[in-house]
Design an enzyme around this catalytic site. Sequence first.
Site, PDB file in Angstrom:
ATOM      1  N   ASP A 101       0.853  -1.187   0.000  1.00 40.14           N
ATOM      2  CA  ASP A 101       0.000   0.000   0.000  1.00 40.14           C
ATOM      3  C   ASP A 101       0.889   1.236   0.000  1.00 40.14           C
ATOM      4  O   ASP A 101       1.779   1.364   0.852  1.00 40.14           O
ATOM      5  CB  ASP A 101      -0.910   0.026   1.229  1.00 40.14           C
ATOM      6  CG  ASP A 101      -1.920  -1.103   1.233  1.00 40.14           C
ATOM      7  OD1 ASP A 101      -2.174  -1.683   0.153  1.00 40.14           O
ATOM      8  OD2 ASP A 101      -2.477  -1.407   2.308  1.00 40.14           O
TER       9      ASP A 101
ATOM     10  N   ASP B   6     -15.444  -3.866  -1.003  1.00 41.66           N
ATOM     11  CA  ASP B   6     -14.944  -3.468   0.313  1.00 41.66           C
ATOM     12  C   ASP B   6     -16.135  -3.316   1.252  1.00 41.66           C
ATOM     13  O   ASP B   6     -17.004  -2.473   1.025  1.00 41.66           O
ATOM     14  CB  ASP B   6     -14.180  -2.152   0.208  1.00 41.66           C
ATOM     15  CG  ASP B   6     -13.016  -2.247  -0.778  1.00 41.66           C
ATOM     16  OD1 ASP B   6     -12.387  -3.312  -0.831  1.00 41.66           O
ATOM     17  OD2 ASP B   6     -12.753  -1.260  -1.485  1.00 41.66           O
TER      18      ASP B   6
END
Length: 248
Positions: A9, A128
């Site tokens: 990330d 998500d």
Amino acid sequence: MAMLIPSIDLMGGKIVQLVQGERKALEFGDFEEWIARFSSFPLVQLIDLDAALGIGHNRDLVREFAQRLPCQVGGGVRSIETAEQMLSNGAQRVILGSSLIRDGQPDIMFANELARAVGPEKLVFAIDSKEGRVAIRGWRQLTNIAPLEMLAALDSWCGAFLYTHIDTEGLMQGIPLDIVRKLRASTGKQLIVAGGVASSEQVDQLHALGVDVVVGMAIYTGRLKLSGHIPADNINYRKRYPGFSSQR
């Protein structure tokens, strides 16, 4: 055997790990160490968090990582042009989430256009989930769409689904298996899950369900050792999954 997928990330030009998408817990500026550690895996997940949040981007870093590791790339991919650019920059596949929802509903027309433009095998659709609802815009906005509803609506236009359980993401407490079982039973596509997986035992439980696993925090803290999860034969892994180049 299923696949463990290390995650990278990016935020502010560094590798980071966030807890539930909000609090920064870890930060690394040494990219070479992680490229070396992840180089034996057939797939790495690369997310530009700044682009996902709409507060900037890390495009140069994304390109560098994608050219050195076999990556599925996401974060701020909201158009066919951006998806095509990611693929031309070296991404094996692209991940899309927020852009697949329009006016509070799954955007089937856009999903179809994407698939026609780049091929469904190059697309990973992100679901998500927070409090049982799909979250978008860097997990900051909740919709009224249930994860299973989104999966069912978009199943025809992608090669894989990526389900992230935000409620447990970064906490290293595991992901609820009952939810994963329902998702697995609802699609024949590759299913990848993320959100708090922290041990080899949890990875094995998910693999037994026929699910691939993204792991971040547990790797970066050293809680989960990669040595037991490096596949012996990357070629066979890549043959199993659509969308991968034959060479790297």
